[in-house]
Design an enzyme around this catalytic site. Structure first.
Site, mmCIF file in Angstrom:
data_model
loop_
_atom_site.group_PDB
_atom_site.id
_atom_site.type_symbol
_atom_site.label_atom_id
_atom_site.label_comp_id
_atom_site.label_asym_id
_atom_site.label_seq_id
_atom_site.Cartn_x
_atom_site.Cartn_y
_atom_site.Cartn_z
ATOM 1 N N LYS A 79 0.851 -1.194 0.000
ATOM 2 C CA LYS A 79 0.000 0.000 0.000
ATOM 3 C C LYS A 79 0.886 1.243 0.000
ATOM 4 C CE LYS A 79 -3.926 2.066 2.540
ATOM 5 N NZ LYS A 79 -4.785 1.992 3.743
ATOM 6 N N SER A 154 -9.714 2.489 2.919
ATOM 7 C CA SER A 154 -8.848 3.168 1.978
ATOM 8 C C SER A 154 -7.939 2.240 1.181
ATOM 9 C CB SER A 154 -7.969 4.174 2.729
ATOM 10 O OG SER A 154 -7.110 3.490 3.638
ATOM 11 N N SER A 178 -9.666 0.041 7.093
ATOM 12 C CA SER A 178 -9.150 0.068 5.715
ATOM 13 C C SER A 178 -8.474 -1.204 5.233
ATOM 14 C CB SER A 178 -8.174 1.227 5.544
ATOM 15 O OG SER A 178 -8.892 2.434 5.529
HETATM 16 N N1 GLN Z 1 -13.020 4.588 6.243
HETATM 17 C C1 GLN Z 1 -12.232 5.000 7.356
HETATM 18 C C2 GLN Z 1 -11.880 6.459 7.231
HETATM 19 O O1 GLN Z 1 -12.220 7.019 6.259
HETATM 20 C C3 GLN Z 1 -11.073 4.094 7.484
HETATM 21 C C4 GLN Z 1 -9.756 4.673 7.205
HETATM 22 C C5 GLN Z 1 -8.620 3.740 7.446
HETATM 23 O O2 GLN Z 1 -8.766 2.697 8.073
HETATM 24 N N2 GLN Z 1 -7.467 4.163 7.000
HETATM 25 O O3 GLN Z 1 -11.295 7.046 8.078
#
Ligand code: GLN
Length: 503
Positions: A79, A154, A178
């Site tokens: 990532k 994400s 994410s």
């Molecule tokens: N959807 C969550 C957010 O927007 C998760 C983000 C993450 O885990 N990096 O913050």
């Protein structure tokens, strides 16, 4: 010859160890797959120019009789939130376009040391803010099950890369879900380790008290193999636990035999409203619970009355920490600089941040600085921290009664690209079941539980365990995975449409 991209990391590793296959062949097969399908999927922001060289190096060392680790020679997608010396690290943001890090994230360094072959950097929502990858400054990733749908976020790039057989293993990061939510919508496996279990050094910080790096794979065993590589104390990360972790791969192998389900107490949260969940998601969840119960697991209702405040608390704590973490992108130290002729330093900073950050990042910076400002701090940030403590207590009490907690990983299957992008609140509500684990620091896993009867798309089931009990998740996850794959006649991803034939 077998299609090397269809093998699990465990099976590929066995073929590499027996020298039936070389790492160069395995790496080339994945690079070819990327070339063939990534134009449609867009899982990668950057494909490594050094992959074949790294693979050849492993092959040479193996030929020389060197003792190599269990996954040496297996390709790995990374990532883009994790910094790498040999590829740009952008965290999905324009402000870091082309940025080259002077050092490798600890998880990347450990992966290289284990002989894993970095294939490239995967797409993500900008600075890991989002649930769909649509907030990437470089365009969205598409879900391999249906290219018109989101791959989650994400870390949609890592999940899609693994689901599209472009990589057998990927690294992700999970601040509010994410790793797990993308696993849920792509029919893959995602693990958020115990907070502090895996080093955050070199993971571009979103919210430091919530961020965890973890594995994204197609099987629970593969998750364990990758977790074994990246786990363990890191003096560069002050929140890193000094813990002797058991082998997670061994836990997965043990779990696959199934005995762990006998007498296992699985907690189901009474307060989770059925209403917010797509019927096909709830049905798949219940079917998985029934399958476990049929093997002797005991399904126990538990109360976690503060979970429903998790999203609200998270969306104060996260922006607060993020606004502080992102202050370092000031046009002086990293990445982009927009020149303002005749302007002051402040003018340059403002113009750079305006041009370099996307809307969602700006929204959260504004929210975070507001929540932290004098006069509001106690009302917002302070209250959110209290909710966090209450959620931690809910977990402590629940784990006195049960071994694991189970929930659907997310309320819906993959939604359509564009469907929620203009409605931040709808996007945030996706995280209702994943966020509590980050607030409490407990580990979580999402594994495929089947296809939703309403739309034929993948659904995931999440298991949560007490802090430091990550191995339990591998045992339970592998047990259910074996049970479900038996009933399906093979892995869920075998039923995904063949890419290139979908449109
Ligand atoms: N959807 C969550 C957010 O927007 C998760 C983000 C993450 O885990 N990096 O913050």
């Amino acid at each position: 010859m077998t299609d090397l991209t269809r093998l699990s990391a465990a099976d590929l590793a066995a073929k590499l160890a027996s020298r039936e296959v070389s790492s160069v062949e395995a790496t080339q097969a994945h690079l070819d797959r990327i070339a063939a399908v990534d134009g449609d999927v867009h899982a990668f922001l950057h494909v490594s120019e050094h992959a074949l060289q790294a693979a050849a190096d492993i092959d040479r060392r193996r030929a020389a009789g060197e003792e190599l680790g269990p996954v040496a020679g297996v390709p790995l997608a990374i990532k883009d939130v994790l910094v790498t010396t040999d590829m740009p690290s952008t965290s999905g943001s324009r402000i870091l376009e082309g940025y080259m890090s002077p050092y490798d994230a600890t998880v990347v360094a450990r992966s290289r040391a284990a002989g894993l072959v970095p294939l490239g950097k995967t797409n993500m929502d900008e600075f890991a803010m989002g649930s769909s990858t649509e907030h990437s400054a470089y365009g969205p990733t598409h879900n391999p099950w249906d290219l018109d749908r989101i791959p989650g976020g994400s870390g949609g790039g890592s999940a899609a890369a693994v689901a599209a057989f472009e990589a057998p293993l990927a690294l992700g990061s999970d601040t509010g879900g994410s790793i797990r939510q993308p696993a849920h919508v792509t029919g893959t496996v995602g693990i958020k380790p115990t907070y502090g279990g895996v080093s955050r050094y070199g993971a571009i910080a979103l919210a430091s008290s919530l961020d965890q790096v973890g594995p994204v794979t197609r099987s629970v065993l593969d998750g364990g193999l990758l977790h074994d590589v990246i786990a363990g104390h890191d003096p560069h990360d002050s929140t890193s636990l000094d813990e002797a972790w058991p082998s997670f791969a061994a836990a997965a192998r043990e779990g696959a035999r199934g005995e762990v389900l006998k007498g296992l107490k699985v907690g189901v949260i009474t307060e989770l409203p059925d209403s917010g969940f797509q019927p096909g998601v709830s049905a798949s969840f219940r079917a998985s619970l029934d399958a476990m119960a049929a093997q002797g697991a005991e399904i126990v209702e538990i109360s976690a009355p503060h979970f429903e405040y998790g999203v609200a608390a998270y969306y104060l704590i996260l922006p607060a920490e993020a606004s502080s973490n992102l202050a370092k992108f000031d046009s002086v130290r990293f990445g982009m600089r927009v020149n303002v002729p005749g302007g002051t330093v402040e003018d340059v900073m403002a113009a750079t941040r305006d041009a370099g950050f996307g809307d969602e990042v700006k929204r959260r910076i504004i929210l975070g600085t507001y929540a932290l400002s004098a006069g509001y701090y106690d009302a917002y940030y302070g209250s959110a921290q209290k909710v966090r403590t209450l959620i931690q207590r809910d977990f402590t009490e629940a784990f006195e009664k049960v071994d694991v907690i189970a929930t659907p990983t997310a309320p819906t299957t993959a939604f359509r690209l564009g469907e929620k992008i203009d409605d931040p609140l709808q996007m945030y509500l996706n995280d209702v079941t994943t966020i509590p684990a980050n607030l409490a620091g407990v580990p979580g896993i999402s594994i495929p539980s089947g296809l939703s009867a309403d739309d034929g798309l993948p659904v995931g089931i999440q298991f949560l365990a007490p802090v430091r009990e990550d191995a339990r998740l591998y045992r339970v996850g592998a047990a259910l995975e074996a049970l479900l794959e038996d009933s399906w006649g093979g892995p869920l991803l075998d039923r995904a449409p063949k890419l290139g034939e979908v449109r």
